[in-house]
Structure formats: C-alpha cells, structure tokens
Design an enzyme around this catalytic site. Structure first.
Site, PDB file in Angstrom:
ATOM      1  N   HIS A  82       0.850  -1.197   0.000  1.00  0.00           N
ATOM      2  CA  HIS A  82       0.000   0.000   0.000  1.00  0.00           C
ATOM      3  C   HIS A  82       0.879   1.238   0.000  1.00  0.00           C
ATOM      4  O   HIS A  82       1.880   1.292   0.697  1.00  0.00           O
ATOM      5  CB  HIS A  82      -0.890   0.016   1.247  1.00  0.00           C
ATOM      6  CG  HIS A  82      -1.999   1.028   1.182  1.00  0.00           C
ATOM      7  ND1 HIS A  82      -3.251   0.725   0.702  1.00  0.00           N
ATOM      8  CD2 HIS A  82      -2.042   2.333   1.518  1.00  0.00           C
ATOM      9  CE1 HIS A  82      -4.019   1.805   0.753  1.00  0.00           C
ATOM     10  NE2 HIS A  82      -3.304   2.796   1.253  1.00  0.00           N
ATOM     11  N   ASP A 161     -14.278   3.257   6.448  1.00  0.00           N
ATOM     12  CA  ASP A 161     -13.239   4.071   5.805  1.00  0.00           C
ATOM     13  C   ASP A 161     -13.830   4.850   4.637  1.00  0.00           C
ATOM     14  O   ASP A 161     -13.488   6.008   4.417  1.00  0.00           O
ATOM     15  CB  ASP A 161     -12.074   3.194   5.341  1.00  0.00           C
ATOM     16  CG  ASP A 161     -10.961   4.051   4.737  1.00  0.00           C
ATOM     17  OD1 ASP A 161     -10.418   4.903   5.468  1.00  0.00           O
ATOM     18  OD2 ASP A 161     -10.659   3.900   3.539  1.00  0.00           O
ATOM     19  N   ARG A 168     -13.439  13.265   5.581  1.00  0.00           N
ATOM     20  CA  ARG A 168     -12.115  13.877   5.820  1.00  0.00           C
ATOM     21  C   ARG A 168     -11.694  14.744   4.643  1.00  0.00           C
ATOM     22  O   ARG A 168     -11.093  15.799   4.822  1.00  0.00           O
ATOM     23  CB  ARG A 168     -11.070  12.769   6.059  1.00  0.00           C
ATOM     24  CG  ARG A 168     -11.221  12.090   7.400  1.00  0.00           C
ATOM     25  CD  ARG A 168     -10.382  10.812   7.457  1.00  0.00           C
ATOM     26  NE  ARG A 168      -8.974  11.068   7.269  1.00  0.00           N
ATOM     27  CZ  ARG A 168      -8.104  10.190   6.759  1.00  0.00           C
ATOM     28  NH1 ARG A 168      -8.518   8.986   6.383  1.00  0.00           N
ATOM     29  NH2 ARG A 168      -6.845  10.499   6.624  1.00  0.00           N
ATOM     30  N   SER A 183      -6.820   4.240   8.520  1.00  0.00           N
ATOM     31  CA  SER A 183      -7.446   4.067   7.207  1.00  0.00           C
ATOM     32  C   SER A 183      -6.677   3.012   6.394  1.00  0.00           C
ATOM     33  O   SER A 183      -7.260   2.067   5.844  1.00  0.00           O
ATOM     34  CB  SER A 183      -7.458   5.422   6.488  1.00  0.00           C
ATOM     35  OG  SER A 183      -7.642   5.282   5.111  1.00  0.00           O
ATOM     36  N   LYS A 187      -7.770  -1.359   5.964  1.00  0.00           N
ATOM     37  CA  LYS A 187      -8.005  -1.966   4.643  1.00  0.00           C
ATOM     38  C   LYS A 187      -7.060  -3.141   4.413  1.00  0.00           C
ATOM     39  O   LYS A 187      -7.433  -4.154   3.825  1.00  0.00           O
ATOM     40  CB  LYS A 187      -7.832  -0.907   3.544  1.00  0.00           C
ATOM     41  CG  LYS A 187      -9.009   0.052   3.490  1.00  0.00           C
ATOM     42  CD  LYS A 187      -8.830   1.151   2.467  1.00  0.00           C
ATOM     43  CE  LYS A 187      -7.851   2.182   2.918  1.00  0.00           C
ATOM     44  NZ  LYS A 187      -7.890   3.470   2.263  1.00  0.00           N
TER      45      LYS A 187
HETATM   46  N1  URA Z   1      -4.353   6.496   1.846  1.00  0.00           N
HETATM   47  C1  URA Z   1      -5.335   5.865   2.512  1.00  0.00           C
HETATM   48  O1  URA Z   1      -5.727   4.747   2.166  1.00  0.00           O
HETATM   49  N2  URA Z   1      -5.901   6.498   3.546  1.00  0.00           N
HETATM   50  C2  URA Z   1      -5.506   7.704   3.966  1.00  0.00           C
HETATM   51  O2  URA Z   1      -6.051   8.199   4.937  1.00  0.00           O
HETATM   52  C3  URA Z   1      -4.468   8.361   3.255  1.00  0.00           C
HETATM   53  C4  URA Z   1      -3.901   7.719   2.201  1.00  0.00           C
END
Ligand code: URA
Length: 434
Positions: A82, A161, A168, A183, A187
């Site tokens: 990620h 999220d 946000r 966040s 995931k």
């Molecule tokens: N990427 C994400 O998945 N979440 C965030 O809050 C910022 C970047």
C-alpha cells in the site's frame, strides 16, 4: 454514550476507551451519528492526536465495520502493498506482476485517486476492456492461476473508511497521522494478506510533508501490523517531485509497461525493486532484501515481469495488445510543450502542483462523482538536477482542448523552480521500518 461527550473528551485531550471508540464509529456507520458531529470529532483527533493504543483500537473498530477477506484458499504467503499516495506513483502496476513472476502471490485490492494523488484502479481502467470488479471466488481463482489479481475494494470491505474518507476529504482532516494509519491498516487487515509492505511517502506531493511525520506514521502502521500478527515493513520514500515522468492514467500505464520491459525512468525502476525486494522477502521467496532485489532485476530484464503483466491484463478482460503497442491506449487530442522561462538547473518540481494541474485536465476527480479522462496528463521532460536553457521544454501537456492545455501549461511552469545550481540530491529511500 452520547457523541457530544466523546467529542468533548477528545477535544479536551482525553484518551478514549476501546468501547468509546467502537461506539462512535459504529454509530457513524449506522447513520445514528450525523456528519456534523463526526466532523467535529475528526477535527478534535486532528488537533489532539491519538495514543498508539487508541489508534490500534480505532483501526480494529474500522475493520469490524465490514467484511474481511479469507485468502486461505490461495497457496503460499500472500503479500500486500500500500502506498500512502503520490503523484506519478504507478509502482503497483509494475510491482504486482514483478513480484508474482518471482513466485509470491499477490491478491491486491486497490483504490481510486484521492485529491491530487492518483489511484491504481483508475490507471488500470484506461486499458480498454480491463475489469476491476471480480467476485471473491474469481479473484482467488485468478491469483491461484495467474499469480496475481488487482481489483477495486468492495463496498463491504471497511465501509467505515469509505464514509470517513469522504468526510475527511472535505473537512481538511486527511493529513492526520492516526486517521491515515487507521485508514490504511484497516483496509490491509481486512484484505486478508499475511504480510504487508507499506510505501510511506514524504515531501511536497505526500500527505505527510515532513520526514519526521512520515517516520512516525510508518512506525504507527508497522506497530498496528505487529499487534494483529501481520508481518509489516514500511519504506519511507521520496515524493518531493513526481515519481517517474508520467502523471495521468494511460500515460502512467505506458510508463509502467516501459519499466516492465526493463527500461523506464530510473527512480521508478529503483523504487519498484526496493519495495519488491521487501515483498519477496516477507513472502519467503528470498532470504534477504539483497537477494530479493537481485532476483527481481533478473525477472525485469529477462521479460518475465512483462509477460506476467500481459497475463494479468488478459485474465481481467483487457486488451493485451497494449503491452506491445501503447498507442492502443487512449490518447489526448491536444499536446503542447511547456517551455522553461529561464536557463539554469531544475531545483524543484512541486509534486502536488503537478498533481493538481493533471487533475485540472481531467486525470483526477474534484468531486467524487466526476468522470476521469484516461488520456490526459503531463509528462515531465526535465526533473530535479537536469540543466535547461530558456525556451527548452520542461514538460508535455496532454489535454482535451487548447484552453485547458494552456491553463495546465501555466500551472506546470509555476511548479518548476529553476536555479543557478543543482540542489543537494534527495534520497529516493529515506528509511526502512520493520
Ligand atoms: N491512503 C489511505 O488509504 N488512507 C488515507 O487516509 C491516506 C492515504
């Protein structure tokens, strides 16, 4: 428990219990807590922060808001990746087939662009026919058959999220360490992989602008991974100028293909090798990152990574002919060169400004319902450290019409700083956190 009291407790610097965190998140997802109260809560978190225990509890409450994926039917150690988001960041397009060709299965759920940053799913959808929605069974079957699959995260995975991120985005609370950490990690945990490699960006194009902030974020996420038994490694990497040269969906796919062919910009190739080396090490395919990098270099140069990408495109219904001929990708009708206003050396290219210029052309969304134009974007001809003479090209703009090309051209010119001397080079990798 009233939302009012929880907002007040956080506003005054208190530490919330696991039960209180669960209550506010569950209440919000169920629609019992309205956006205006959640916005106030997020702003309180933005200013007061969260302890590592609170951040971990917030992450787990996010995971519990939806389904988690069981990847038990996939053979081998599954490793996920990620990025915290960048400009020109097409690493996943290169990395996933590369690591899969080395023998590490990758079941990747990706997102769309956010703000000035791009998203893997939007990029892949610029390949004619490419399907990013597969049901779980097809997703798992493809990973067993091909070695990798990339799909858009379903609505059932961490719905908290999705809802929170949208809020946000419009309440200036994206760049908060506990909110980013929870966040990303919620995931990844729900995505079901055994091990996780995080690319934490720092610099002008990143959500975490400072190195200290990025390091703290990386430590927080690696800590959460350890608490839930997922081996996690984070690389802190540079996002002060765009990665590679292309910014924009089809343009980035073309650059990823070039890189998979063993060419491509050196910073992109190097970052893919470094992230990939960590992935194959965590997956047990290599004994060390050094050994992993040697293996991946061979795979990149002997054509097997490109062949794996072609297999991935084919498996997901895309036109695999783009692999040999990127002119089959969507192309913009207007192309203009952006000229240097003076002579010197490129001292900076503001990544966020380039990302916003590409967004203005239609490469990203200003609101969540906007449609992406896959063809448009920017290709940087010169990057930091390159000499340039007055009137020589800095970048090419690929636009839908002349007016938008001119507007993007002005923004790109302003994103460049030209100085008499080259600045001290910034490292591509600022650190590794395990
Ligand atoms: N990427 C994400 O998945 N979440 C965030 O809050 C910022 C970047």
């Amino acid at each position: 428990m009233r939302a009012y009291e929880l907002i007040q407790k956080k506003r005054d610097g208190g530490e919330l219990t696991a039960g209180e965190i669960s209550a506010i998140l569950a209440g919000y997802v169920a629609g019992e807590i309205p956006d205006y109260q959640m916005s106030a809560f997020l702003m309180a978190v933005y200013f007061r922060g969260m302890s590592s225990r609170e951040t971990a509890d917030f992450t787990l409450a996010m995971v519990r808001s939806g389904e988690t994926l069981d990847l038990g039917a996939i053979r081998g150690t599954k490793v996920d990746k990620h990025s915290t988001g960048g400009v020109g960041d097409k690493t996943s397009l290169v990395l996933i087939p590369l690591v899969a060709a080395a023998g590490a299965p990758v079941a990747k759920m990706s997102g769309r662009g956010l703000g000035h940053t791009g998203g893997t799913i939007d990029k892949l959808e610029s390949i004619p026919g490419f399907r990013t929605q597969l049901d779980t069974r097809a997703f798992i079957d493809q990973v067993n058959r091909v070695g990798c699959a990339i799909v858009v995260a379903t609505n059932e995975l961490v719905p908290a999220d999705k809802k929170l991120y949208a809020l946000r985005d419009v309440t200036a609370t994206v760049d908060s360490l506990p909110l980013i950490a929870s966040s990303v990690m919620s995931k990844k945990i729900a995505g079901g992989s055994d091990a996780i490699v995080l690319d934490v960006k720092t610099g002008s194009g990143a959500f975490m602008k400072t190195l200290d902030g990025a390091r703290e974020l990386a430590q927080a996420m690696v800590g959460i991974g350890a608490q839930v038994g997922r081996r996690t490694t984070a690389l802190i990497t540079d996002m002060d100028q765009p990665l590679g040269r292309a910014v924009g969906n089809a343009l980035e796919v073309a650059e990823a293909i070039e890189t998979l062919r063993g060419d491509g910009p050196l910073d992109l190739r190097e970052l893919c090798l470094e992230l990939g080396a960590q992935m194959v090490t965590l997956a047990g395919v290599a004994r060390s990152a050094g050994e992993g990098k040697d293996l991946l270099m061979k795979i990149l140069d002997d054509g097997s990574a490109l062949a794996k990408f072609a297999q991935l495109v084919d498996a997901q219904g895309g036109d695999r002919r783009v692999v040999d001929d990127s002119r089959r990708l969507p192309a913009a009708p207007v192309r203009i060169a952006v000229e240097a206003p003076s002579s010197g050396v490129v001292a900076a290219v503001d990544a966020q400004a380039v990302g916003l210029a590409a967004m203005g052309l239609g490469a990203g969304r200003a609101t969540k319902d906007d449609r992406i134009d896959p063809a448009v974007g920017v290709v940087l001809v010169r990057k930091v450290g390159d000499p340039v003479r007055d009137g020589e090209p800095l970048a090419d703009v690929h636009a839908p019409d002349r007016a938008r090309a001119a507007e993007a051209g002005r923004r790109i010119q302003a994103a460049y700083r030209i100085a008499a001397r080259a600045p001290a080079p910034r490292p591509l990798i600022h650190g590794v956190i395990t």
